[in-house]
Scaffold this motif. Structure first.
Motif, PDB file in Angstrom:
ATOM      1  N   GLY A  75       0.839  -1.193   0.000  1.00 12.93           N
ATOM      2  CA  GLY A  75       0.000   0.000   0.000  1.00 12.93           C
ATOM      3  C   GLY A  75       0.873   1.241   0.000  1.00 12.93           C
ATOM      4  O   GLY A  75       1.979   1.241  -0.538  1.00 12.93           O
ATOM      5  N   VAL A  76       0.381   2.299   0.628  1.00 12.22           N
ATOM      6  CA  VAL A  76       1.096   3.573   0.622  1.00 12.22           C
ATOM      7  C   VAL A  76       1.656   3.870   2.014  1.00 12.22           C
ATOM      8  O   VAL A  76       1.216   3.317   3.014  1.00 12.22           O
ATOM      9  CB  VAL A  76       0.185   4.726   0.172  1.00 12.22           C
ATOM     10  CG1 VAL A  76      -0.369   4.454  -1.213  1.00 12.22           C
ATOM     11  CG2 VAL A  76      -0.950   4.960   1.159  1.00 12.22           C
ATOM     12  N   ALA A  77       2.640   4.752   2.032  1.00 13.24           N
ATOM     13  CA  ALA A  77       3.249   5.199   3.289  1.00 13.24           C
ATOM     14  C   ALA A  77       3.742   6.625   3.096  1.00 13.24           C
ATOM     15  O   ALA A  77       3.972   7.078   1.964  1.00 13.24           O
ATOM     16  CB  ALA A  77       4.399   4.284   3.698  1.00 13.24           C
ATOM     17  N   ASP A  88       9.011   6.454  -4.314  1.00 12.72           N
ATOM     18  CA  ASP A  88      10.016   5.496  -3.865  1.00 12.72           C
ATOM     19  C   ASP A  88       9.315   4.300  -3.214  1.00 12.72           C
ATOM     20  O   ASP A  88       8.201   4.421  -2.707  1.00 12.72           O
ATOM     21  CB  ASP A  88      10.973   6.124  -2.845  1.00 12.72           C
ATOM     22  CG  ASP A  88      11.936   7.117  -3.474  1.00 12.72           C
ATOM     23  OD1 ASP A  88      12.047   7.145  -4.714  1.00 12.72           O
ATOM     24  OD2 ASP A  88      12.576   7.869  -2.715  1.00 12.72           O
ATOM     25  N   ILE A  89       9.987   3.160  -3.230  1.00 13.42           N
ATOM     26  CA  ILE A  89       9.497   1.950  -2.569  1.00 13.42           C
ATOM     27  C   ILE A  89      10.318   1.701  -1.312  1.00 13.42           C
ATOM     28  O   ILE A  89      11.552   1.733  -1.356  1.00 13.42           O
ATOM     29  CB  ILE A  89       9.609   0.718  -3.492  1.00 13.42           C
ATOM     30  CG1 ILE A  89       8.798   0.908  -4.776  1.00 13.42           C
ATOM     31  CG2 ILE A  89       9.162  -0.541  -2.751  1.00 13.42           C
ATOM     32  CD1 ILE A  89       7.313   0.871  -4.599  1.00 13.42           C
ATOM     33  N   ARG A 136      12.946   3.839  -7.276  1.00 13.85           N
ATOM     34  CA  ARG A 136      14.013   3.620  -6.300  1.00 13.85           C
ATOM     35  C   ARG A 136      13.476   2.742  -5.170  1.00 13.85           C
ATOM     36  O   ARG A 136      12.374   2.976  -4.660  1.00 13.85           O
ATOM     37  CB  ARG A 136      14.515   4.948  -5.746  1.00 13.85           C
ATOM     38  CG  ARG A 136      15.000   5.915  -6.811  1.00 13.85           C
ATOM     39  CD  ARG A 136      15.754   7.081  -6.209  1.00 13.85           C
ATOM     40  NE  ARG A 136      15.022   7.747  -5.138  1.00 13.85           N
ATOM     41  CZ  ARG A 136      15.551   8.649  -4.311  1.00 13.85           C
ATOM     42  NH1 ARG A 136      16.822   8.985  -4.443  1.00 13.85           N
ATOM     43  NH2 ARG A 136      14.819   9.220  -3.372  1.00 13.85           N
ATOM     44  N   ILE A 137      14.251   1.745  -4.772  1.00 15.45           N
ATOM     45  CA  ILE A 137      13.853   0.825  -3.709  1.00 15.45           C
ATOM     46  C   ILE A 137      14.831   0.949  -2.551  1.00 15.45           C
ATOM     47  O   ILE A 137      16.052   0.891  -2.745  1.00 15.45           O
ATOM     48  CB  ILE A 137      13.798  -0.629  -4.202  1.00 15.45           C
ATOM     49  CG1 ILE A 137      12.796  -0.778  -5.340  1.00 15.45           C
ATOM     50  CG2 ILE A 137      13.429  -1.575  -3.051  1.00 15.45           C
ATOM     51  CD1 ILE A 137      12.662  -2.198  -5.862  1.00 15.45           C
ATOM     52  N   SER A 193       3.765   7.955  -0.766  1.00 18.93           N
ATOM     53  CA  SER A 193       2.703   8.785  -1.341  1.00 18.93           C
ATOM     54  C   SER A 193       2.923  10.268  -1.076  1.00 18.93           C
ATOM     55  O   SER A 193       2.419  11.114  -1.817  1.00 18.93           O
ATOM     56  CB  SER A 193       1.347   8.374  -0.763  1.00 18.93           C
ATOM     57  OG  SER A 193       1.337   8.538   0.647  1.00 18.93           O
ATOM     58  N   ASP A 194       3.637  10.598  -0.012  1.00 20.22           N
ATOM     59  CA  ASP A 194       3.863  11.993   0.358  1.00 20.22           C
ATOM     60  C   ASP A 194       4.994  12.038   1.367  1.00 20.22           C
ATOM     61  O   ASP A 194       5.398  11.006   1.902  1.00 20.22           O
ATOM     62  CB  ASP A 194       2.597  12.624   0.947  1.00 20.22           C
ATOM     63  CG  ASP A 194       2.126  11.917   2.210  1.00 20.22           C
ATOM     64  OD1 ASP A 194       2.057  12.581   3.252  1.00 20.22           O
ATOM     65  OD2 ASP A 194       1.835  10.706   2.160  1.00 20.22           O
TER      66      ASP A 194
END
Length: 227
Positions: A75-77, A88-89, A136-137, A193-194
């Motif tokens: 999901g998002v963070a 970014d991941i 980018r991970i 996400s932000d």
């Protein structure tokens, strides 16, 4: 391999369910599970809802009913490290509660009797880091709690407690705890996400949904192909 996948939001569910071949819906009380295949894997997908209680309940239900070999939370963070950028991941190799304090004899974030931090399965972490993507991970610490972080003061407090924290979310910690207690290999990986604490980060979050779900879906597809 039987893989459970938990997301929090409807927009995430709509995206991830496209992974499933021959999907069927199974409802148990108020809980909906979508079961299907992806290559050689059986996938069980569910939307938990937001927050620790909802995600813990759904994780326990999924494990109890389907006995997965591994459980993924995606999901998002919000990015809380200066290196983090939108899209970014973050592969959560460690997960900690940023809003838990059980008193003397425990470190901040530790529920008494449990580890100070929960760890994603090392083999799953390595597979996630090998995903081929233009995004980018990063591997690092996810800080989880029942707060949507918007205030720079709140962000500063979390970074003071956990200087190495990479991102904040509201479900990874509780799902990791259930998996720890049930002995199920776990991985949390999320797309940024932000970046809370900067001016205009709410606009970041709103614009993020234009393109991000598809990009996150591509990363998840690649990860499952490697398992």
């Amino acid at each position: 391999m039987k893989i459970g996948i938990i997301v929090a939001m409807q927009s995430e569910l709509d995206c991830v369910r496209r992974l499933l071949e021959n999907p069927r819906e199974e409802r148990h009380g108020a809980s909906l599970f979508i079961v299907g295949t992806c290559g050689a894997h059986e996938l069980i997908l569910t939307q938990s809802g937001i927050g620790k209680v909802s995600s813990a309940i759904r994780a326990y239900e999924l494990i109890d009913r389907y006995r997965p070999n591994a459980l993924l939370n995606t999901g998002v963070a919000g990015g809380i490290d200066p290196s983090m950028r939108v899209m970014d991941i973050v592969v959560g190799s460690e997960i900690v509660y940023h809003d838990v304090w059980c008193g003397e004899g425990n470190v901040w974030g530790q529920i008494q009797g449990l580890p100070p931090r929960f760890h994603s399965d090392p083999a799953l972490v390595e597979k996630a880091l090998q995903v081929e993507t233009s995004l980018r991970i990063y591997k690092g610490l996810m800080c989880s709690g029942d707060r949507f972080i918007t205030d720079p003061v709140e962000l500063a407090e979390i970074k003071q407690l956990f200087p190495e924290g990479m991102a904040v979310d509201m479900e990874s910690g509780s799902i990791a705890q259930v998996c720890h207690m049930r002995g199920v290999p776990f991985l949390s990986f999320r797309i940024i996400s932000d970046t809370p604490g900067i001016e205009g980060h709410i606009a970041q979050y709103n614009h993020f949904w234009d393109d991000a779900p598809q990009r996150s879906f591509e990363v998840l597809t690649s990860l499952i192909a490697k398992l």
